[in-house]
Motif scaffolding. Structure first.
Motif, mmCIF file in Angstrom:
data_model
loop_
_atom_site.group_PDB
_atom_site.id
_atom_site.type_symbol
_atom_site.label_atom_id
_atom_site.label_comp_id
_atom_site.label_asym_id
_atom_site.label_seq_id
_atom_site.Cartn_x
_atom_site.Cartn_y
_atom_site.Cartn_z
ATOM 1 N N ALA A 229 0.831 -1.210 0.000
ATOM 2 C CA ALA A 229 0.000 0.000 0.000
ATOM 3 C C ALA A 229 0.860 1.253 0.000
ATOM 4 O O ALA A 229 0.577 2.228 -0.702
ATOM 5 C CB ALA A 229 -0.925 -0.008 1.214
ATOM 6 N N ALA A 230 1.941 1.247 0.805
ATOM 7 C CA ALA A 230 2.826 2.412 0.838
ATOM 8 C C ALA A 230 3.508 2.627 -0.505
ATOM 9 O O ALA A 230 3.662 3.761 -0.972
ATOM 10 C CB ALA A 230 3.868 2.241 1.943
ATOM 11 N N GLU A 231 3.910 1.533 -1.140
ATOM 12 C CA GLU A 231 4.563 1.664 -2.438
ATOM 13 C C GLU A 231 3.579 2.135 -3.503
ATOM 14 O O GLU A 231 3.921 2.950 -4.359
ATOM 15 C CB GLU A 231 5.178 0.325 -2.842
ATOM 16 N N ARG A 232 2.343 1.624 -3.446
ATOM 17 C CA ARG A 232 1.338 2.114 -4.404
ATOM 18 C C ARG A 232 1.056 3.593 -4.186
ATOM 19 O O ARG A 232 0.865 4.345 -5.147
ATOM 20 C CB ARG A 232 0.049 1.294 -4.251
ATOM 21 N N SER A 233 1.044 4.020 -2.929
ATOM 22 C CA SER A 233 0.852 5.435 -2.644
ATOM 23 C C SER A 233 1.985 6.264 -3.219
ATOM 24 O O SER A 233 1.779 7.322 -3.804
ATOM 25 C CB SER A 233 0.736 5.649 -1.137
ATOM 26 N N ARG A 234 3.202 5.752 -3.044
ATOM 27 C CA ARG A 234 4.361 6.474 -3.578
ATOM 28 C C ARG A 234 4.319 6.540 -5.104
ATOM 29 O O ARG A 234 4.570 7.594 -5.698
ATOM 30 C CB ARG A 234 5.637 5.764 -3.115
ATOM 31 N N VAL A 235 3.985 5.410 -5.723
ATOM 32 C CA VAL A 235 3.892 5.393 -7.186
ATOM 33 C C VAL A 235 2.784 6.322 -7.659
ATOM 34 O O VAL A 235 2.929 7.043 -8.656
ATOM 35 C CB VAL A 235 3.665 3.951 -7.678
ATOM 36 N N ALA A 236 1.658 6.336 -6.926
ATOM 37 C CA ALA A 236 0.548 7.203 -7.318
ATOM 38 C C ALA A 236 0.940 8.669 -7.232
ATOM 39 O O ALA A 236 0.563 9.476 -8.092
ATOM 40 C CB ALA A 236 -0.657 6.922 -6.430
ATOM 41 N N ARG A 237 1.703 9.037 -6.218
ATOM 42 C CA ARG A 237 2.132 10.428 -6.109
ATOM 43 C C ARG A 237 3.066 10.806 -7.253
ATOM 44 O O ARG A 237 2.977 11.896 -7.820
ATOM 45 C CB ARG A 237 2.834 10.647 -4.755
#
Length: 454
Positions: A229-237
């Motif tokens: 989830a944290a990595e998806r958040s980072r990728v989304a940003r």
């Protein structure tokens, strides 16, 4: 799954598993030990389904052991002749034997009551001068109380046993060799309690291992989900910045083209203005949707362009400065890749080299290769592993290729482009390799007039 194997499963993760426990596997594969372990598991499953079978079997075994003493005409005690016990009916020993054996059927459901009933019956029969082998029921009751009963009650039961046996041998039923008899009786009683406590501790230990295995599995799944989830958040940003930049360029071009078309009184002016308004609306919706992924610290972070292929040289220079020799080669037109693909390539190389520094140390060497082909981009990062005989300042953990934040990040980024990820030991058996293939469809190039080029 047995408790031992459940404990070994606590040390495995998704993907590549840790090496199994040699002693445990040897026990399960041994012809005799493996048969005993499997028989024990089968017996435990049968006992859970039909608990009355074991209780009945214990009662029958104790009865068979006591039978020779009941049919024999010799009524001497086990340690020599006892004092005269008067004239008793022939059925009295059978009555006491039944009173000692039958309560064992409830020994696991009411261990304390069973023991005290057997102790009382034993004391009564000893007061009448009767010794018989059915007295082993007290040992079975002590064992069961130590295994299933309350430890506080067990202490009182042990003290009562010592007092009762001492009185029986020395006062109530004097025998020829009282010291030998008391030593034997107290020794067997202590052994029964010790065996029961040993099995009780073993069951508690195995239950703790099973609970720990379950908790570790849950915690591992939670860590993987949180990291993903944290990595998806980072990728989304990051994708928010990329898409926002491209939309800004598109809106600017649409507004400029609309102004030129309006000056020339062309009919496309209105369509171009609608295109610019739609782009601005899309940018606003993008900020609102992806804004929830931004954390509080993002409000104060310095804005900077996202890294790309050209920034790999600076990244590799920093890695070399840290003491890790890195060779770098490229193939194909990497500058033609979109900014999103370039960012993905940069991050994958960054995470792979970070893992090399973390697990292999500066004594290793790494090779980085980025190849752009028609529709695909391949990133290959390989290291030579820890040199033979070398020791790192901090003992590295084993690389399993599944639980690290960097590996999860690599898989998440590759999944955005439908790519494949191969992570594991090199074919030589020494060193680690990260091989990622991204599916990047090539977009058609447009000429100045808007027609696609061949």
């Amino acid at each position: 799954m047995s408790p031992e194997r459940a404990a070994a499963a606590a040390d495995t993760t998704q993907g590549t598993a840790l090496p199994p426990t040699p002693g445990l596997d040897a026990a399960w594969t041994h012809p005799l030990l493996g048969r005993l372990l499997r028989g024990q598991n089968h017996q435990q499953r049968l006992d859970r389904r039909h608990p009355w079978l074991l209780d009945t079997a214990v009662v029958l075994i104790v009865a068979l052991v006591s039978l020779p003493d009941l049919i024999s005409s010799d009524h001497n005690g086990p340690f020599g002749e006892t004092a005269s016990r008067g004239e008793l009916g022939s059925g009295v020993p059978f009555v006491f034997a039944a009173a000692l054996i039958i309560p064992l059927w409830w020994r696991r459901r009411a261990p304390a009551i069973t023991f005290f009933v057997i102790a009382l019956v034993s004391l009564v029969q000893w007061s009448l001068g009767i010794w018989q082998q059915a007295g082993i029921s007290m040992l079975v009751a002590l064992y069961t109380l130590a295994l299933h009963g309350s430890l506080r009650v067990l202490g009182w039961a042990a003290a009562l046993t010592v007092v009762e046996l001492t009185l029986a041998v020395c006062v109530i039923v004097p025998v020829e060799r009282p010291l030998l008899g008391l030593f034997f009786l107290l020794g067997t009683s202590t052994a029964a309690i010790a065996v029961g406590l040993t099995l009780r501790i073993r069951r508690l230990y195995l239950a703790a291992l099973e609970d720990r295995a379950r908790r570790l599995e849950i915690e591992h799944d939670q860590r993987v989900q949180l990291t993903a989830a944290a990595e998806r958040s980072r990728v989304a940003r990051e994708m928010h910045d990329i898409v926002g930049h491209n939309l800004s360029v598109m809106v600017g071009l649409a507004d400029g083209a609309a102004t030129l078309a309006a000056n020339k009184n062309e009919q496309s002016a209105e369509a171009l203005r609608i295109l610019g308004d739609t782009g601005r609306q899309a940018m606003g919706e993008l900020r609102r949707v992806l804004g929830v992924l931004r954390e509080e610290q993002d409000d104060v972070r310095l804005l900077s362009p996202q890294p790309g292929i050209r920034d790999l040289d600076a990244l590799l220079a920093r890695v070399r400065t840290a003491g890790l020799p890195v060779t770098y080669r490229t193939m194909g037109d990497l500058d033609a890749l979109s900014s999103g693909v370039q960012l993905t390539v940069y991050r994958i190389v960054q995470e792979a080299l970070t893992n090399t520094l973390k697990h292999a140390g500066t004594g290793s060497a790494a090779e980085v290769a980025v190849t752009a082909d028609t529709g695909t981009v391949r990133i290959r990062v390989a290291d030579t592993g820890v040199p033979q005989g070398a020791r790192m300042s901090a003992e590295p953990g084993p690389r399993t290729g599944d639980a690290g934040h960097g590996v999860i990040g690599i898989r998440q980024r590759a999944a955005m482009y439908g790519g494949t990820v191969t992570i594991g030991l090199r074919e030589t058996g020494h060193g680690w390799i990260v091989d990622v293939v991204l599916n990047v469809p090539s977009a058609p190039s447009l000429s100045v007039s808007g027609e696609p080029l061949p």
